[in-house]
Write a protein that holds these residues in place. Structure first.
Motif, PDB file in Angstrom:
ATOM      1  N   MET A   1       0.854  -1.186   0.000  1.00  0.00           N
ATOM      2  CA  MET A   1       0.000   0.000   0.000  1.00  0.00           C
ATOM      3  C   MET A   1       0.892   1.238   0.000  1.00  0.00           C
ATOM      4  O   MET A   1       1.671   1.457   0.920  1.00  0.00           O
ATOM      5  CB  MET A   1      -0.907  -0.013   1.240  1.00  0.00           C
ATOM      6  CG  MET A   1      -1.950   1.067   1.250  1.00  0.00           C
ATOM      7  SD  MET A   1      -2.981   1.019   2.742  1.00  0.00           S
ATOM      8  CE  MET A   1      -3.734  -0.596   2.573  1.00  0.00           C
ATOM      9  N   ARG A   2       0.802   2.025  -1.069  1.00  0.00           N
ATOM     10  CA  ARG A   2       1.669   3.186  -1.238  1.00  0.00           C
ATOM     11  C   ARG A   2       1.146   4.353  -0.402  1.00  0.00           C
ATOM     12  O   ARG A   2      -0.059   4.615  -0.366  1.00  0.00           O
ATOM     13  CB  ARG A   2       1.704   3.590  -2.709  1.00  0.00           C
ATOM     14  CG  ARG A   2       2.912   4.440  -3.094  1.00  0.00           C
ATOM     15  CD  ARG A   2       4.155   3.603  -3.080  1.00  0.00           C
ATOM     16  NE  ARG A   2       5.323   4.346  -3.511  1.00  0.00           N
ATOM     17  CZ  ARG A   2       6.568   3.957  -3.265  1.00  0.00           C
ATOM     18  NH1 ARG A   2       6.793   2.850  -2.579  1.00  0.00           N
ATOM     19  NH2 ARG A   2       7.587   4.662  -3.683  1.00  0.00           N
ATOM     20  N   ILE A   3       2.053   5.042   0.273  1.00  0.00           N
ATOM     21  CA  ILE A   3       1.677   6.214   1.062  1.00  0.00           C
ATOM     22  C   ILE A   3       2.594   7.372   0.693  1.00  0.00           C
ATOM     23  O   ILE A   3       3.801   7.187   0.476  1.00  0.00           O
ATOM     24  CB  ILE A   3       1.735   5.914   2.574  1.00  0.00           C
ATOM     25  CG1 ILE A   3       1.243   7.124   3.381  1.00  0.00           C
ATOM     26  CG2 ILE A   3       3.120   5.475   3.011  1.00  0.00           C
ATOM     27  CD1 ILE A   3       1.010   6.810   4.842  1.00  0.00           C
ATOM     28  N   ARG A   4       2.015   8.536   0.588  1.00  0.00           N
ATOM     29  CA  ARG A   4       2.778   9.742   0.248  1.00  0.00           C
ATOM     30  C   ARG A   4       2.520  10.819   1.290  1.00  0.00           C
ATOM     31  O   ARG A   4       1.406  10.913   1.822  1.00  0.00           O
ATOM     32  CB  ARG A   4       2.390  10.253  -1.134  1.00  0.00           C
ATOM     33  CG  ARG A   4       2.752   9.306  -2.266  1.00  0.00           C
ATOM     34  CD  ARG A   4       2.135   9.744  -3.586  1.00  0.00           C
ATOM     35  NE  ARG A   4       2.592   8.925  -4.697  1.00  0.00           N
ATOM     36  CZ  ARG A   4       2.035   7.774  -5.063  1.00  0.00           C
ATOM     37  NH1 ARG A   4       0.981   7.293  -4.383  1.00  0.00           N
ATOM     38  NH2 ARG A   4       2.513   7.090  -6.090  1.00  0.00           N
ATOM     39  N   LEU A  22      -3.245   8.214   0.748  1.00  0.00           N
ATOM     40  CA  LEU A  22      -3.221   6.824   0.324  1.00  0.00           C
ATOM     41  C   LEU A  22      -4.285   6.620  -0.744  1.00  0.00           C
ATOM     42  O   LEU A  22      -5.472   6.889  -0.512  1.00  0.00           O
ATOM     43  CB  LEU A  22      -3.486   5.870   1.487  1.00  0.00           C
ATOM     44  CG  LEU A  22      -2.356   5.762   2.518  1.00  0.00           C
ATOM     45  CD1 LEU A  22      -2.564   6.769   3.647  1.00  0.00           C
ATOM     46  CD2 LEU A  22      -2.255   4.355   3.083  1.00  0.00           C
ATOM     47  N   THR A  87       0.738  11.987 -10.527  1.00  0.00           N
ATOM     48  CA  THR A  87       1.076  10.598 -10.869  1.00  0.00           C
ATOM     49  C   THR A  87       0.379  10.126 -12.143  1.00  0.00           C
ATOM     50  O   THR A  87       0.594   8.990 -12.575  1.00  0.00           O
ATOM     51  CB  THR A  87       0.688   9.654  -9.716  1.00  0.00           C
ATOM     52  OG1 THR A  87      -0.723   9.747  -9.479  1.00  0.00           O
ATOM     53  CG2 THR A  87       1.459  10.007  -8.442  1.00  0.00           C
ATOM     54  N   GLU A 264       7.625   9.430  -0.304  1.00  0.00           N
ATOM     55  CA  GLU A 264       6.848   8.287  -0.727  1.00  0.00           C
ATOM     56  C   GLU A 264       7.384   7.048  -0.028  1.00  0.00           C
ATOM     57  O   GLU A 264       8.576   6.933   0.216  1.00  0.00           O
ATOM     58  CB  GLU A 264       6.921   8.076  -2.245  1.00  0.00           C
ATOM     59  CG  GLU A 264       6.264   9.162  -3.066  1.00  0.00           C
ATOM     60  CD  GLU A 264       6.172   8.772  -4.538  1.00  0.00           C
ATOM     61  OE1 GLU A 264       6.068   7.562  -4.813  1.00  0.00           O
ATOM     62  OE2 GLU A 264       6.212   9.675  -5.384  1.00  0.00           O
ATOM     63  N   GLY A 265       6.469   6.144   0.317  1.00  0.00           N
ATOM     64  CA  GLY A 265       6.909   4.920   0.977  1.00  0.00           C
ATOM     65  C   GLY A 265       5.858   3.844   0.862  1.00  0.00           C
ATOM     66  O   GLY A 265       4.800   4.026   0.258  1.00  0.00           O
ATOM     67  N   GLU A 266       6.136   2.677   1.458  1.00  0.00           N
ATOM     68  CA  GLU A 266       5.243   1.539   1.422  1.00  0.00           C
ATOM     69  C   GLU A 266       4.774   1.221   2.822  1.00  0.00           C
ATOM     70  O   GLU A 266       5.582   1.091   3.744  1.00  0.00           O
ATOM     71  CB  GLU A 266       5.963   0.324   0.826  1.00  0.00           C
ATOM     72  CG  GLU A 266       5.028  -0.762   0.338  1.00  0.00           C
ATOM     73  CD  GLU A 266       4.307  -0.374  -0.949  1.00  0.00           C
ATOM     74  OE1 GLU A 266       3.231  -0.944  -1.209  1.00  0.00           O
ATOM     75  OE2 GLU A 266       4.806   0.517  -1.673  1.00  0.00           O
ATOM     76  N   LEU A 267       3.455   1.139   2.974  1.00  0.00           N
ATOM     77  CA  LEU A 267       2.871   0.759   4.260  1.00  0.00           C
ATOM     78  C   LEU A 267       2.898  -0.762   4.333  1.00  0.00           C
ATOM     79  O   LEU A 267       2.268  -1.461   3.532  1.00  0.00           O
ATOM     80  CB  LEU A 267       1.450   1.277   4.356  1.00  0.00           C
ATOM     81  CG  LEU A 267       0.729   1.012   5.674  1.00  0.00           C
ATOM     82  CD1 LEU A 267       1.400   1.764   6.826  1.00  0.00           C
ATOM     83  CD2 LEU A 267      -0.737   1.442   5.565  1.00  0.00           C
ATOM     84  N   LEU A 268       3.642  -1.313   5.290  1.00  0.00           N
ATOM     85  CA  LEU A 268       3.882  -2.752   5.367  1.00  0.00           C
ATOM     86  C   LEU A 268       2.918  -3.476   6.291  1.00  0.00           C
ATOM     87  O   LEU A 268       2.699  -4.679   6.168  1.00  0.00           O
ATOM     88  CB  LEU A 268       5.314  -3.016   5.820  1.00  0.00           C
ATOM     89  CG  LEU A 268       6.412  -2.435   4.912  1.00  0.00           C
ATOM     90  CD1 LEU A 268       7.793  -2.720   5.505  1.00  0.00           C
ATOM     91  CD2 LEU A 268       6.312  -3.006   3.501  1.00  0.00           C
TER      92      LEU A 268
END
Length: 269
Positions: A1-4, A22, A87, A264-268
């Motif tokens: 799940m991408r989070i900015r 998100l 995007t 930007e990152g990934e919610l794990l």
């Protein structure tokens, strides 16, 4: 799940109001949304997902502070529109289905985005007992923004008074559902803004919100009446600061600004 993380109502990083954004396929349960917002720990985190074509809106949108879901949020809407446009996920104007009805966001060629929000109706009230002590200064007037926004708007004597506020946040929380908007006329409009404000929202876990779009749906009619113009620019004078262009159109208020993606990152989890 991408989070900015997006800074809204600013054209440079580390200013304006940061929001988590998100883009999802569908909304998970409310507990998960609230936990993500608490983890992000910004004034608001926005969650959006696409809607079927042909409806009155293109995307569903919800906003959560670290403590609660809210009915209206300008900066996180601006941040969400910025993410969708930057995007390539959505082109042109975007319509969001929200707790406050359908809200539109329209990009311009210069990179700015204009939000179309409902205008907040203001009701003059007596300055409540304790507000002067909680703010540390005597307001000139007070207005109730109604249940939808849930703030007490107070006018202060001058811009310097707004910049100098060091309020008792806990005490302010007793005087409205969300918090208090403090505002004053700009001392020098040649600097590019017509009024200043600061927003304190202790009841939803935000002692001071850096830049508040929803508050400007009340500030726009307040200052349009006093300054005799429907198009104005407000400076929200928090430590991060930001500017909001406002245009009063009767029951609707246009809010304009820019946004910058800073992370930007990934919610794990």
């Amino acid at each position: 799940m991408r989070i900015r993380i997006v800074d809204a109502f600013t054209d440079r990083p580390f200013a304006g109001n940061p929001a988590g954004v998100l883009v999802l396929d569908a909304f998970p349960g409310d507990d998960r949304l609230q936990n993500i917002a608490l983890e992000v720990n910004h004034a608001e985190t926005a969650f959006t997902h696409p809607l079927p074509a042909g409806g009155e809106a293109d995307w569903a949108l919800r906003w959560f502070t670290p403590a609660a879901e809210v009915d209206l949020c300008g900066h996180a809407t601006l941040a969400t529109a910025h993410v969708l446009h930057s995007t390539g996920t959505h082109e042109g104007p975007v319509r969001f289905a929200t707790r406050s009805g359908v809200l539109a966001a329209t990009p311009a060629e210069d990179g700015s985005i204009t939000l179309d929000f409902p205008t907040t109706a203001l009701t003059p009230v007596t300055v409540p007992d304790g507000v002067t002590e909680a703010l540390g200064t005597q307001p000139l007037s007070a207005h109730d923004t109604g249940p939808h926004v849930g703030d007490l708007l107070v006018e202060l004597p001058d811009e310097r008074s707004v910049h100098g506020l060091r309020p008792d946040h806990r005490a302010l929380g007793a005087h409205s559902r969300r918090g208090v908007i403090a505002t004053a006329r700009a001392e020098n409009p040649a600097l590019g803004y017509d009024f200043v404000s600061r927003c304190f929202f202790p009841n939803i876990g935000i002692d001071e919100d850096p830049v508040t779009g929803s508050a400007h749906t009340a500030l726009a009619p307040f200052w349009a009446e006093r300054l005799g113009r429907t198009t104005l620019t407000g400076l929200q004078a928090s430590p991060r600061a930001g500017r909001v262009r406002t245009e009063l159109r009767g029951e609707r208020t246009l809010l304009g600004g820019r946004a910058v993606t800073v992370m930007e990152g990934e919610l794990l989890a």
